[in-house]
Scaffold this motif. Structure first.
Motif, PDB file in Angstrom:
ATOM      1  N   THR A   1       0.834  -1.211   0.000  1.00 19.40           N
ATOM      2  CA  THR A   1       0.000   0.000   0.000  1.00 19.40           C
ATOM      3  C   THR A   1       0.863   1.254   0.000  1.00 19.40           C
ATOM      4  OG1 THR A   1      -1.708  -1.190   1.252  1.00 19.40           O
ATOM      5  CG2 THR A   1      -1.836   1.209   1.229  1.00 19.40           C
ATOM      6  N   ALA A   2       1.907   1.244   0.823  1.00 20.97           N
ATOM      7  CA  ALA A   2       2.803   2.401   0.903  1.00 20.97           C
ATOM      8  C   ALA A   2       3.478   2.678  -0.432  1.00 20.97           C
ATOM      9  CB  ALA A   2       3.854   2.162   1.985  1.00 20.97           C
ATOM     10  N   GLU A   3       3.916   1.640  -1.117  1.00 13.90           N
ATOM     11  CA  GLU A   3       4.577   1.816  -2.410  1.00 13.90           C
ATOM     12  C   GLU A   3       3.619   2.383  -3.445  1.00 13.90           C
ATOM     13  OE1 GLU A   3       7.614   1.673  -3.058  1.00 13.90           O
ATOM     14  OE2 GLU A   3       8.552   0.434  -1.516  1.00 13.90           O
ATOM     15  N   ILE A   4       2.380   1.918  -3.443  1.00 14.45           N
ATOM     16  CA  ILE A   4       1.374   2.432  -4.379  1.00 14.45           C
ATOM     17  C   ILE A   4       1.108   3.911  -4.102  1.00 14.45           C
ATOM     18  CG2 ILE A   4      -1.049   2.280  -5.080  1.00 14.45           C
ATOM     19  CD1 ILE A   4      -0.870  -0.749  -4.461  1.00 14.45           C
ATOM     20  N   LEU A   5       0.986   4.254  -2.837  1.00 14.96           N
ATOM     21  CA  LEU A   5       0.741   5.651  -2.473  1.00 14.96           C
ATOM     22  C   LEU A   5       1.922   6.538  -2.865  1.00 14.96           C
ATOM     23  CD1 LEU A   5      -0.860   5.145   1.074  1.00 14.96           C
ATOM     24  CD2 LEU A   5      -2.046   5.741  -1.054  1.00 14.96           C
ATOM     25  N   LYS A   6       3.135   6.028  -2.686  1.00 13.87           N
ATOM     26  CA  LYS A   6       4.324   6.774  -3.080  1.00 13.87           C
ATOM     27  C   LYS A   6       4.315   7.052  -4.582  1.00 13.87           C
ATOM     28  CE  LYS A   6       7.164   7.781   0.313  1.00 13.87           C
ATOM     29  NZ  LYS A   6       7.612   9.181   0.554  1.00 13.87           N
ATOM     30  N   GLN A   7       3.975   6.048  -5.347  1.00 13.04           N
ATOM     31  CA  GLN A   7       3.933   6.207  -6.805  1.00 13.04           C
ATOM     32  C   GLN A   7       2.891   7.233  -7.223  1.00 13.04           C
ATOM     33  OE1 GLN A   7       3.287   2.280  -8.425  1.00 13.04           O
ATOM     34  NE2 GLN A   7       5.092   1.436  -7.390  1.00 13.04           N
ATOM     35  N   GLY A   8       1.808   7.336  -6.475  1.00 14.93           N
ATOM     36  CA  GLY A   8       0.742   8.278  -6.794  1.00 14.93           C
ATOM     37  C   GLY A   8       0.902   9.629  -6.125  1.00 14.93           C
ATOM     38  N   ASN A   9       2.026   9.833  -5.420  1.00 16.93           N
ATOM     39  CA  ASN A   9       2.284  11.090  -4.699  1.00 16.93           C
ATOM     40  C   ASN A   9       1.191  11.411  -3.680  1.00 16.93           C
ATOM     41  OD1 ASN A   9       4.747  11.778  -6.059  1.00 16.93           O
ATOM     42  ND2 ASN A   9       3.524  12.390  -7.836  1.00 16.93           N
ATOM     43  N   ILE A  10       0.664  10.362  -3.029  1.00 22.90           N
ATOM     44  CA  ILE A  10      -0.325  10.557  -1.977  1.00 22.90           C
ATOM     45  C   ILE A  10       0.393  10.524  -0.638  1.00 22.90           C
ATOM     46  CG2 ILE A  10      -2.307   9.565  -0.777  1.00 22.90           C
ATOM     47  CD1 ILE A  10      -1.885   9.034  -4.465  1.00 22.90           C
ATOM     48  N   PRO A  11       0.315  11.582   0.150  1.00 27.88           N
ATOM     49  CA  PRO A  11       1.015  11.598   1.442  1.00 27.88           C
ATOM     50  C   PRO A  11       0.384  10.638   2.437  1.00 27.88           C
ATOM     51  CG  PRO A  11      -0.401  13.519   1.254  1.00 27.88           C
ATOM     52  CD  PRO A  11      -0.461  12.819  -0.074  1.00 27.88           C
ATOM     53  N   PHE A  12       1.206  10.068   3.308  1.00 25.06           N
ATOM     54  CA  PHE A  12       0.653   9.185   4.334  1.00 25.06           C
ATOM     55  C   PHE A  12       1.464   9.236   5.619  1.00 25.06           C
ATOM     56  CE2 PHE A  12       3.393   6.559   1.638  1.00 25.06           C
ATOM     57  CZ  PHE A  12       4.159   5.837   2.554  1.00 25.06           C
ATOM     58  N   ILE A  13       0.744   8.966   6.707  1.00 23.59           N
ATOM     59  CA  ILE A  13       1.300   8.969   8.056  1.00 23.59           C
ATOM     60  C   ILE A  13       1.506   7.525   8.481  1.00 23.59           C
ATOM     61  CG2 ILE A  13       0.874   9.641  10.463  1.00 23.59           C
ATOM     62  CD1 ILE A  13      -1.269  11.639   9.156  1.00 23.59           C
ATOM     63  N   GLY A  14       2.666   7.207   9.017  1.00 28.30           N
ATOM     64  CA  GLY A  14       2.929   5.853   9.488  1.00 28.30           C
ATOM     65  C   GLY A  14       2.822   5.770  10.993  1.00 28.30           C
ATOM     66  N   LEU A  15       2.048   4.818  11.488  1.00 25.14           N
ATOM     67  CA  LEU A  15       2.017   4.479  12.909  1.00 25.14           C
ATOM     68  C   LEU A  15       2.748   3.165  13.051  1.00 25.14           C
ATOM     69  CD1 LEU A  15      -0.204   6.679  12.978  1.00 25.14           C
ATOM     70  CD2 LEU A  15      -1.434   5.266  14.635  1.00 25.14           C
ATOM     71  N   THR A  16       3.939   3.198  13.652  1.00 21.40           N
ATOM     72  CA  THR A  16       4.774   2.006  13.688  1.00 21.40           C
ATOM     73  C   THR A  16       5.722   2.048  14.879  1.00 21.40           C
ATOM     74  OG1 THR A  16       6.207   0.590  12.339  1.00 21.40           O
ATOM     75  CG2 THR A  16       6.574   2.970  12.196  1.00 21.40           C
ATOM     76  N   SER A  17       6.463   0.970  15.051  1.00 24.38           N
ATOM     77  CA  SER A  17       7.370   0.834  16.190  1.00 24.38           C
ATOM     78  C   SER A  17       8.588   1.732  16.047  1.00 24.38           C
ATOM     79  CB  SER A  17       7.825  -0.626  16.295  1.00 24.38           C
ATOM     80  OG  SER A  17       8.462  -1.019  15.086  1.00 24.38           O
ATOM     81  N   ILE A  18       9.359   1.800  17.121  1.00 20.40           N
ATOM     82  CA  ILE A  18      10.606   2.560  17.071  1.00 20.40           C
ATOM     83  C   ILE A  18      11.621   1.786  16.236  1.00 20.40           C
ATOM     84  CG2 ILE A  18      10.150   3.545  19.342  1.00 20.40           C
ATOM     85  CD1 ILE A  18      12.435   1.720  20.413  1.00 20.40           C
ATOM     86  N   GLY A  19      12.704   2.438  15.918  1.00 22.82           N
ATOM     87  CA  GLY A  19      13.753   1.760  15.173  1.00 22.82           C
ATOM     88  C   GLY A  19      13.658   1.995  13.678  1.00 22.82           C
ATOM     89  N   ASP A  20      14.530   1.303  12.970  1.00 26.20           N
ATOM     90  CA  ASP A  20      14.678   1.462  11.526  1.00 26.20           C
ATOM     91  C   ASP A  20      13.831   0.419  10.815  1.00 26.20           C
ATOM     92  OD1 ASP A  20      15.604   2.250   9.085  1.00 26.20           O
ATOM     93  OD2 ASP A  20      17.489   1.139   9.216  1.00 26.20           O
ATOM     94  N   ASN A  21      12.632   0.813  10.327  1.00 23.67           N
ATOM     95  CA  ASN A  21      11.827  -0.141   9.576  1.00 23.67           C
ATOM     96  C   ASN A  21      11.359   0.497   8.268  1.00 23.67           C
ATOM     97  OD1 ASN A  21       9.036   1.006   9.877  1.00 23.67           O
ATOM     98  ND2 ASN A  21       9.372   0.548  12.042  1.00 23.67           N
ATOM     99  N   THR A  22      10.863  -0.317   7.359  1.00 21.34           N
ATOM    100  CA  THR A  22      10.552   0.141   6.000  1.00 21.34           C
ATOM    101  C   THR A  22       9.407   1.150   5.985  1.00 21.34           C
ATOM    102  OG1 THR A  22      11.243  -2.027   5.188  1.00 21.34           O
ATOM    103  CG2 THR A  22      10.074  -0.617   3.650  1.00 21.34           C
ATOM    104  N   LEU A  23       8.359   0.913   6.768  1.00 19.51           N
ATOM    105  CA  LEU A  23       7.234   1.839   6.776  1.00 19.51           C
ATOM    106  C   LEU A  23       7.662   3.223   7.246  1.00 19.51           C
ATOM    107  CD1 LEU A  23       4.257   2.498   6.407  1.00 19.51           C
ATOM    108  CD2 LEU A  23       3.842   1.622   8.730  1.00 19.51           C
ATOM    109  N   ALA A  24       8.487   3.272   8.267  1.00 22.04           N
ATOM    110  CA  ALA A  24       8.969   4.557   8.779  1.00 22.04           C
ATOM    111  C   ALA A  24       9.760   5.309   7.708  1.00 22.04           C
ATOM    112  CB  ALA A  24       9.822   4.347  10.019  1.00 22.04           C
ATOM    113  N   LYS A  25      10.554   4.579   6.921  1.00 24.07           N
ATOM    114  CA  LYS A  25      11.346   5.209   5.864  1.00 24.07           C
ATOM    115  C   LYS A  25      10.466   5.780   4.761  1.00 24.07           C
ATOM    116  CE  LYS A  25      15.458   2.265   6.403  1.00 24.07           C
ATOM    117  NZ  LYS A  25      16.278   1.198   5.771  1.00 24.07           N
TER     118      LYS A  25
END
Length: 305
Positions: free
Chosen positions: A197-221
Motif C-alpha cells: 500500500t505504501a509503495e502504491i501511495l508513493k507512486q501516486g504522490n499521496i502523502p501518508f502517516i505511518g504508525l509504527t514501532s521505534i527503530g529502523d523499519n521500511t514503513l517509517a522510511k
C-alpha cells in the motif's frame, strides 16, 4: 529494527565486531567515553568507530552515539513493574489481574507519550487538515481500532474511511488522489500488505502517516511523517496485544483531538447541536445529565466580540 539489533546482524570485520561488542556491553555508559578512550579500550584505530557508524547508516560516531543512547534510554524507561508480554500469571486473582492491566495501560500511555515528537505530530495534523479524504490502512485489530477514530472524525465533518475488506487495500490505494491523505498502521513496519500500500501511495504522490514501532523499519522510511508506537511486545509469545492496541488508540485519539482543537468552538457547538436533535437517551444519573447552563455558558464564552 533497533540499532542494537542491527549491530548484531551487520557483517563487521573482527576489529569492528570487538568494538560493537564493547559498545553494546557498555550501554548508556558509553555517553561518558571519548572516541579515544573507546578506541584504546578495544585496541582499534579511532577511524574504526567511523566505519562502524557508516555501516549502520549514520554519518559518523556522534550521530550513532546519540541515536543509540536515545534508544537505550527508552528501553530502560517505564515497564519496570509490569511485563508487556505477560502482565499477569496463573496464580493471580481477578482484582490482582485488574490492577496489573490498569498499570500496564497507564505505563503504555506514558511510554507512547515519551515517543511523541512535536514536529512529526504537527506534520501529521497538517496532512489530515489539508486532505479531501483520509483513508486508514491496517490489519486485524488495527482495522477495528481505526473504526472509532473514523467515527469521531466523521462526526465533525472529516471524511475518514478505514479500509476493512481483505485484499482490497491495493485497489483503495490506487484510487486515492494527491489531495487525499492516508494513515498506515503496522507494529513491525514490515507488514507486506501495508508496504505494498505504501509503495502504491508513493507512486501516486499521496502523502501518508505511518504508525509504527521505534527503530529502523521500511514503513517509517517511506512515510511522510511517523508517529511511534510503544515497542515492548514480542510478535506472538504473549497474552495479548495490550500495549500495541492501547498505543494505537492513544495516538489516533491525540490526532483527532489536534484536528478538533483547530476549530474548537465550531466543532463542539456542532456536536452539541446534533446531540440535542437526535440523542434521545434517558439517564437516571445526574452525572450524565446534560446541562442547559453549560450550553449557554459555552456559547457566550465563544461569541465573537
Amino acid at each position: 529494527m533497533l540499532i542494537s539489533e542491527k549491530m548484531k546482524q551487520t557483517d563487521f570485520s573482527a576489529a569492528e565486531s570487538a568494538l560493537v561488542a564493547y559498545i553494546l556491553d557498555k550501554g548508556i555508559a558509553i555517553d561518558e567515553l571519548t572516541i579515544k578512550e573507546i578506541a584504546q579500550a578495544t585496541f582499534v584505530h579511532p577511524s574504526t568507530l567511523i566505519r562502524v557508524s557508516k555501516k549502520l547508516g549514520f554519518a559518523g560516531w556522534v550521530e550513532l552515539k546519540t541515536a543509540l543512547l536515545e534508544e537505550q534510554t527508552y528501553l530502560q524507561t517505564y515497564f519496570d513493574t509490569v511485563d508487556a508480554n505477560l502482565p499477569f500469571d496463573s496464580m493471580d486473582g481477578v482484582m490482582t489481574i485488574a490492577n496489573k492491566i490498569a498499570t500496564l495501560e497507564r505505563t503504555t500511555l506514558d511510554d507512547t507519550l515519551s515517543l511523541l515528537n512535536h514536529d512529526n505530530l504537527q506534520a501529521a495534523k497538517q496532512l489530515v487538515l489539508k486532505a479531501n479524504q483520509i483513508k486508514v490502512f491496517g490489519s486485524n485489530a488495527n482495522t477495528l481500532i481505526s473504526q472509532d477514530f473514523a467515527l469521531k472524525m466523521r462526526r465533525i465533518g472529516k471524511n475518514v474511511t478505514p479500509c476493512q475488506t481483505l485484499y482490497e487495500t491495493a485497489y483503495e490505494a490506487y484510487n486515492c488522489q494527491p489531495n487525499d491523505c492516508c494513515i498506515l498502521i503496522s507494529y513491525t513496519g514490515e507488514n507486506e500488505m501495508i508496504l505494498q500500500t505504501a509503495e502504491i501511495l508513493k507512486q501516486g504522490n499521496i502523502p501518508f502517516i505511518g504508525l509504527t514501532s521505534i527503530g529502523d523499519n521500511t514503513l517509517a522510511k517511506l512515510s511522510n511523517t511517523t508517529l511511534r508506537l510503544t515497542t515492548r511486545e514480542r510478535l506472538y509469545s504473549k497474552i495479548g496485544n495490550f500495549t500495541i492496541n492501547t498505543s494505537i488508540s492513544y495516538l489516533l485519539d491525540v490526532l483527532y483531538s489536534c484536528i478538533f482543537a483547530e476549530e474548537y468552538s465550531h466543532n463542539l457547538n456542532h456536536l452539541i447541536a446534533i446531540g440535542e436533535t437526535v440523542d434521545t437517551r434517558k439517564t437516571s444519573s445526574e452525572i450524565m445529565e446534560e446541562s442547559p447552563e453549560f450550553r449557554l455558558q459555552f456559547s457566550e464564552s465563544f461569541r465573537p466580540n
